[in-house]
Design an enzyme around this catalytic site. Structure first.
Site, PDB file in Angstrom:
ATOM      1  N   THR A 155       1.305   9.411   3.798  1.00 50.52           N
ATOM      2  CA  THR A 155       0.119  10.248   3.604  1.00 50.52           C
ATOM      3  C   THR A 155      -0.913   9.993   4.689  1.00 50.52           C
ATOM      4  O   THR A 155      -1.488  10.931   5.255  1.00 50.52           O
ATOM      5  CB  THR A 155      -0.497   9.984   2.220  1.00 50.52           C
ATOM      6  N   CYS A 211       7.962   8.576   1.144  1.00 48.37           N
ATOM      7  CA  CYS A 211       6.805   7.714   0.899  1.00 48.37           C
ATOM      8  C   CYS A 211       7.309   6.282   0.991  1.00 48.37           C
ATOM      9  O   CYS A 211       8.402   5.973   0.490  1.00 48.37           O
ATOM     10  CB  CYS A 211       6.214   7.986  -0.482  1.00 48.37           C
ATOM     11  N   THR A 212       6.540   5.408   1.614  1.00 40.37           N
ATOM     12  CA  THR A 212       7.015   4.035   1.821  1.00 40.37           C
ATOM     13  C   THR A 212       7.153   3.261   0.522  1.00 40.37           C
ATOM     14  O   THR A 212       7.795   2.210   0.493  1.00 40.37           O
ATOM     15  CB  THR A 212       6.089   3.268   2.781  1.00 40.37           C
ATOM     16  N   HIS A 213       6.573   3.751  -0.569  1.00 42.65           N
ATOM     17  CA  HIS A 213       6.784   3.106  -1.872  1.00 42.65           C
ATOM     18  C   HIS A 213       8.206   3.326  -2.394  1.00 42.65           C
ATOM     19  O   HIS A 213       8.743   2.487  -3.122  1.00 42.65           O
ATOM     20  CB  HIS A 213       5.802   3.664  -2.916  1.00 42.65           C
ATOM     21  N   CYS A 259       2.245   4.268   5.883  1.00 45.21           N
ATOM     22  CA  CYS A 259       1.924   5.150   4.766  1.00 45.21           C
ATOM     23  C   CYS A 259       2.142   6.579   5.236  1.00 45.21           C
ATOM     24  O   CYS A 259       1.531   6.996   6.224  1.00 45.21           O
ATOM     25  CB  CYS A 259       0.470   4.945   4.343  1.00 45.21           C
ATOM     26  N   GLY A 279      -2.500   9.844  -1.993  1.00 46.62           N
ATOM     27  CA  GLY A 279      -1.798  11.120  -2.147  1.00 46.62           C
ATOM     28  C   GLY A 279      -2.578  12.218  -2.833  1.00 46.62           C
ATOM     29  O   GLY A 279      -2.303  13.394  -2.636  1.00 46.62           O
TER      30      GLY A 279
END
Length: 276
Positions: free
Chosen positions: A80, A191-193, A78, A48
């Site tokens: 990004t 965001c996948t997090h 992801c 990022g």
């Protein structure tokens, strides 16, 4: 050795770190008989705050690694990397089924009741031409207002594995509260997090008396799109085969990545550290 075009070959999934595991769990749930390889580029994370060219170079390098291990399809798990690099990946490998992730602006615009949608994402995602074009397209079509909030440092904290850490709670309060103050009734997890701290986000919403806010996670849609591409290419693995495997590779610490599988997915997975 299996070729990349064999239905029995694995699907390659990658992210800058462990966030893409939130997408992997949807893929495993929908296609339990598929072999999977997950690559965490933790040694080069986070993406990022890197330049677009750096992310492109990493995405291409990881793609080559996954193809060398027989991947029949690629999931860029992801946000990004999707924004910065998926066009370059597809140009380099036009024959490869490639699925990316992008913030769920379209489903958010459909879900919002008051037209105000908060978007929580990395700074790189929010500055990307692909994202900005998508925002303009959806906004023009739906008249939804997208309120952008970069969540600086949140990915780093999630990567540490303690999802109940005070630092994560403080960041969620810092980044979510302004979106609520602006009237957002829908929040895109860009965001996948972030799905891994969905419970923490819910606590912030509750503390502000905003349990009515809708959260948008696109992992399920990504898995369904993957299935459509595999079916169209004749690459779905035959059903009724209970021997599906899951392998993990990382450019970071193998023990930390193996622990992430346990903490986030309750899975014990053999993980290998590689230099890519």
């Amino acid at each position: 050795m299996l070729t990349a075009r064999s239905p029995s070959a694995p699907i390659g999934v990658f992210d800058s770190g462990v966030g893409g595991l939130s997408v992997l769990r949807h893929i495993r749930a929908q296609y339990p008989n598929e072999h999977l390889i997950y690559f965490a580029d933790s040694g080069h994370a986070p993406y990022g705050d890197k330049s677009e060219q750096y992310v492109v170079e990493r995405a291409l390098a990881v793609t080559e690694f996954l193809l060398s291990h027989g991947a029949k399809a690629l999931v860029v798990a992801c946000n990004t990397a999707t924004v910065a690099a998926i066009k370059a990946v597809r140009a380099r490998h036009p024959e490869l089924p490639v699925v990316g992730v992008e913030p769920g602006l379209k489903p958010a615009a459909a879900a919002t009741r008051n037209g105000k949608v908060g978007v929580l994402a990395t700074a790189r995602t929010l500055k990307g031409d692909k994202f900005l074009a998508l925002r303009e397209q959806i906004s023009a079509a739906t008249h939804a207002e997208f309120l952008l909030q970069p969540a600086v440092g949140l990915v780093d904290e999630i990567e540490k594995g303690d999802l109940q850490a005070p630092a994560i709670h403080a960041m969620l309060e810092q980044y979510v509260a302004p979106l609520l103050d602006q009237g957002a009734d829908t929040l895109v997890l860009g965001c996948t997090h972030y799905p891994f701290v969905q419970d923490g986000i819910a606590r912030v919403l509750h503390a502000h008396g905003r349990d009515d806010v809708t959260l948008i996670d696109t992992g399920d849609a990504v898995a369904r799109q993957l299935g459509r591409l595999l079916e169209a290419a004749g690459l779905l693995r035959p059903e009724l085969k209970p021997d599906a495997t899951l392998r993990g590779y990382t450019t970071g610490a193998a023990d930390a990545f193996a622990l992430a599988f346990v903490q986030l997915l309750a899975l014990r997975v053999a993980v290998e550290k590689v230099d890519v």
